[in-house]
Design a protein around this motif. Structure first.
Motif, mmCIF file in Angstrom:
data_model
loop_
_atom_site.group_PDB
_atom_site.id
_atom_site.type_symbol
_atom_site.label_atom_id
_atom_site.label_comp_id
_atom_site.label_asym_id
_atom_site.label_seq_id
_atom_site.Cartn_x
_atom_site.Cartn_y
_atom_site.Cartn_z
ATOM 1 N N SER A 4 0.822 -1.210 0.000
ATOM 2 C CA SER A 4 0.000 0.000 0.000
ATOM 3 C C SER A 4 0.852 1.255 0.000
ATOM 4 C CB SER A 4 -0.935 0.022 1.216
ATOM 5 O OG SER A 4 -1.887 -0.994 1.113
ATOM 6 N N LEU A 5 1.905 1.254 0.791
ATOM 7 C CA LEU A 5 2.801 2.408 0.820
ATOM 8 C C LEU A 5 3.474 2.633 -0.529
ATOM 9 C CD1 LEU A 5 4.502 2.088 4.322
ATOM 10 C CD2 LEU A 5 3.078 3.967 3.522
ATOM 11 N N LEU A 6 3.883 1.550 -1.192
ATOM 12 C CA LEU A 6 4.519 1.677 -2.503
ATOM 13 C C LEU A 6 3.549 2.234 -3.534
ATOM 14 C CD1 LEU A 6 6.629 -1.613 -2.592
ATOM 15 C CD2 LEU A 6 7.486 0.732 -2.400
ATOM 16 N N VAL A 7 2.321 1.752 -3.522
ATOM 17 C CA VAL A 7 1.313 2.260 -4.460
ATOM 18 C C VAL A 7 1.010 3.717 -4.156
ATOM 19 C CG1 VAL A 7 -1.121 2.101 -5.130
ATOM 20 C CG2 VAL A 7 0.253 0.037 -4.942
ATOM 21 N N PHE A 8 0.887 4.042 -2.872
ATOM 22 C CA PHE A 8 0.551 5.401 -2.454
ATOM 23 C C PHE A 8 1.621 6.391 -2.887
ATOM 24 C CE2 PHE A 8 0.269 8.674 0.983
ATOM 25 C CZ PHE A 8 -0.973 9.164 0.617
ATOM 26 N N GLY A 9 2.882 6.004 -2.794
ATOM 27 C CA GLY A 9 3.966 6.915 -3.104
ATOM 28 C C GLY A 9 4.487 6.843 -4.522
ATOM 29 N N ALA A 10 4.044 5.892 -5.314
ATOM 30 C CA ALA A 10 4.587 5.696 -6.661
ATOM 31 C C ALA A 10 4.199 6.841 -7.586
ATOM 32 C CB ALA A 10 4.088 4.379 -7.235
ATOM 33 N N ASP A 11 5.161 7.254 -8.405
ATOM 34 C CA ASP A 11 4.906 8.284 -9.404
ATOM 35 C C ASP A 11 4.994 7.713 -10.808
ATOM 36 O OD1 ASP A 11 4.346 10.479 -7.840
ATOM 37 O OD2 ASP A 11 6.450 10.985 -7.564
ATOM 38 N N GLU A 12 4.519 6.481 -10.966
ATOM 39 C CA GLU A 12 4.559 5.854 -12.275
ATOM 40 C C GLU A 12 3.585 6.556 -13.209
ATOM 41 O OE1 GLU A 12 1.587 2.103 -12.049
ATOM 42 O OE2 GLU A 12 3.242 2.081 -10.627
ATOM 43 N N PRO A 13 3.923 6.627 -14.494
ATOM 44 C CA PRO A 13 3.008 7.284 -15.426
ATOM 45 C C PRO A 13 1.715 6.482 -15.586
ATOM 46 C CG PRO A 13 4.858 6.296 -16.593
ATOM 47 C CD PRO A 13 5.124 6.127 -15.129
ATOM 48 N N GLU A 14 0.627 7.198 -15.706
ATOM 49 C CA GLU A 14 -0.672 6.556 -15.858
ATOM 50 C C GLU A 14 -0.863 6.122 -17.307
ATOM 51 O OE1 GLU A 14 -3.953 4.818 -14.873
ATOM 52 O OE2 GLU A 14 -2.668 5.775 -13.412
ATOM 53 N N ARG A 15 -1.441 4.942 -17.507
ATOM 54 C CA ARG A 15 -1.705 4.428 -18.848
ATOM 55 C C ARG A 15 -3.190 4.072 -18.991
ATOM 56 N NH1 ARG A 15 3.233 2.410 -17.400
ATOM 57 N NH2 ARG A 15 4.932 3.058 -18.738
ATOM 58 N N PRO A 16 -4.044 5.097 -18.967
ATOM 59 C CA PRO A 16 -5.470 4.795 -19.113
ATOM 60 C C PRO A 16 -5.803 4.394 -20.547
ATOM 61 C CG PRO A 16 -5.147 7.147 -18.992
ATOM 62 C CD PRO A 16 -3.795 6.514 -18.792
ATOM 63 N N ARG A 17 -6.835 3.587 -20.680
ATOM 64 C CA ARG A 17 -7.319 3.236 -22.011
ATOM 65 C C ARG A 17 -8.835 3.105 -21.945
ATOM 66 N NH1 ARG A 17 -8.624 -2.149 -22.679
ATOM 67 N NH2 ARG A 17 -7.974 -3.522 -21.013
ATOM 68 N N ARG A 18 -9.459 3.229 -23.082
ATOM 69 C CA ARG A 18 -10.919 3.115 -23.161
ATOM 70 C C ARG A 18 -11.315 1.673 -22.853
ATOM 71 N NH1 ARG A 18 -15.128 1.555 -26.451
ATOM 72 N NH2 ARG A 18 -16.831 3.040 -26.581
ATOM 73 N N GLN A 19 -12.227 1.524 -21.912
ATOM 74 C CA GLN A 19 -12.722 0.184 -21.594
ATOM 75 C C GLN A 19 -14.074 0.248 -20.909
ATOM 76 O OE1 GLN A 19 -10.316 -1.905 -18.509
ATOM 77 N NE2 GLN A 19 -9.036 -0.088 -18.633
ATOM 78 N N PRO A 20 -14.853 -0.816 -21.068
ATOM 79 C CA PRO A 20 -16.143 -0.859 -20.379
ATOM 80 C C PRO A 20 -15.930 -0.930 -18.865
ATOM 81 C CG PRO A 20 -15.941 -2.653 -21.990
ATOM 82 C CD PRO A 20 -14.618 -1.971 -21.898
ATOM 83 N N VAL A 21 -16.782 -0.269 -18.133
ATOM 84 C CA VAL A 21 -16.671 -0.203 -16.677
ATOM 85 C C VAL A 21 -17.212 -1.480 -16.016
ATOM 86 C CG1 VAL A 21 -17.461 1.073 -14.643
ATOM 87 C CG2 VAL A 21 -16.745 2.309 -16.690
ATOM 88 N N ARG A 22 -18.305 -2.021 -16.543
ATOM 89 C CA ARG A 22 -18.964 -3.157 -15.893
ATOM 90 C C ARG A 22 -18.042 -4.356 -15.652
ATOM 91 N NH1 ARG A 22 -24.316 -4.055 -14.825
ATOM 92 N NH2 ARG A 22 -24.730 -6.161 -14.123
ATOM 93 N N PRO A 23 -17.231 -4.807 -16.641
ATOM 94 C CA PRO A 23 -16.370 -5.967 -16.374
ATOM 95 C C PRO A 23 -15.371 -5.734 -15.236
ATOM 96 C CG PRO A 23 -16.531 -5.584 -18.731
ATOM 97 C CD PRO A 23 -17.177 -4.419 -18.047
ATOM 98 N N VAL A 24 -14.885 -4.508 -15.096
ATOM 99 C CA VAL A 24 -13.962 -4.198 -13.993
ATOM 100 C C VAL A 24 -14.693 -4.369 -12.664
ATOM 101 C CG1 VAL A 24 -12.535 -2.398 -12.921
ATOM 102 C CG2 VAL A 24 -12.588 -2.619 -15.419
ATOM 103 N N LEU A 25 -15.919 -3.883 -12.594
ATOM 104 C CA LEU A 25 -16.697 -3.992 -11.348
ATOM 105 C C LEU A 25 -17.098 -5.439 -11.076
ATOM 106 C CD1 LEU A 25 -18.901 -0.795 -11.693
ATOM 107 C CD2 LEU A 25 -16.727 -1.061 -10.486
ATOM 108 N N GLU A 26 -17.440 -6.184 -12.118
ATOM 109 C CA GLU A 26 -17.781 -7.603 -11.940
ATOM 110 C C GLU A 26 -16.587 -8.393 -11.406
ATOM 111 O OE1 GLU A 26 -19.216 -8.594 -15.857
ATOM 112 O OE2 GLU A 26 -21.292 -8.144 -15.315
#
Length: 173
Positions: A4-26
């Motif tokens: 959690s600390l590593l994720v919280f402090g990480a400055d990795e570049p974001e790589r968003p892409r278009r995707q449907p929301v429902r499968p992520v929530l499922e």
């Protein structure tokens, strides 16, 4: 805790892409199924399958997972956990609600601070990490107060991939 600390402090570049929301929530709810089954909670998921957003699916899944696990704890045995999503103009809103006792105004004020927790066994990093992950995607999160819902209600606002055209108002002749 270290992850959690590593994720919280990480400055990795974001790589968003278009995707449907429902499968992520499922997927998220499927991963939380053992904890829900243990407490006799049957989750509700509502929203249209054609809604897309520009996100990092892994980060969105982790953010929603943190909210769902908190909701399971708060709802308690036999409680309710509701996850819903909808597109409103140029944004997608995801809500996570539980049937627990809710949060006081003072608790809501500090929820997203690192190491603040309302649990006796919590680290206080879950919601801070959740906010950091969402902000990296250009999204936001809030704890909704006074919406007539008895338990806690969190709302994530994501930029939609394509805005929904709203109907033009009728002009009187």
């Amino acid at each position: 805790l270290l992850k959690s600390l590593l994720v919280f402090g990480a400055d990795e570049p974001e790589r968003p892409r278009r995707q449907p929301v429902r499968p992520v929530l499922e997927r998220t709810l499927a991963l939380a199924k053992p904890q829900m089954r243990e407490k006799g909670i049957e989750p509700e998921l509502t929203g249209h399958s054609d809604i897309c957003a520009r996100v990092n699916g892994d980060h969105l899944q982790q953010a929603v997972m943190n909210l769902v696990l908190n909701a399971i704890d708060a709802a308690g045995p036999g409680g309710r956990v509701e996850v819903g999503f909808q597109q409103i103009g140029s944004r997608v809103e995801i809500s996570v609600k539980d049937s627990g006792p809710g949060l006081t105004a003072q608790q809501r004020e500090h929820l997203f601070e690192a190491f603040y927790t309302t649990k006796s066994t919590g680290t206080g990093l879950g919601l801070a990490v959740t906010r950091a992950l969402l902000e990296k995607m250009g999204a936001s999160i809030e704890c909704v107060a006074d919406d007539g819902f008895a338990g806690a209600h969190f709302r994530i606002v994501l930029p939609a991939d394509t805005p929904v055209a709203s109907p033009l108002p009728k002009v009187p002749a």
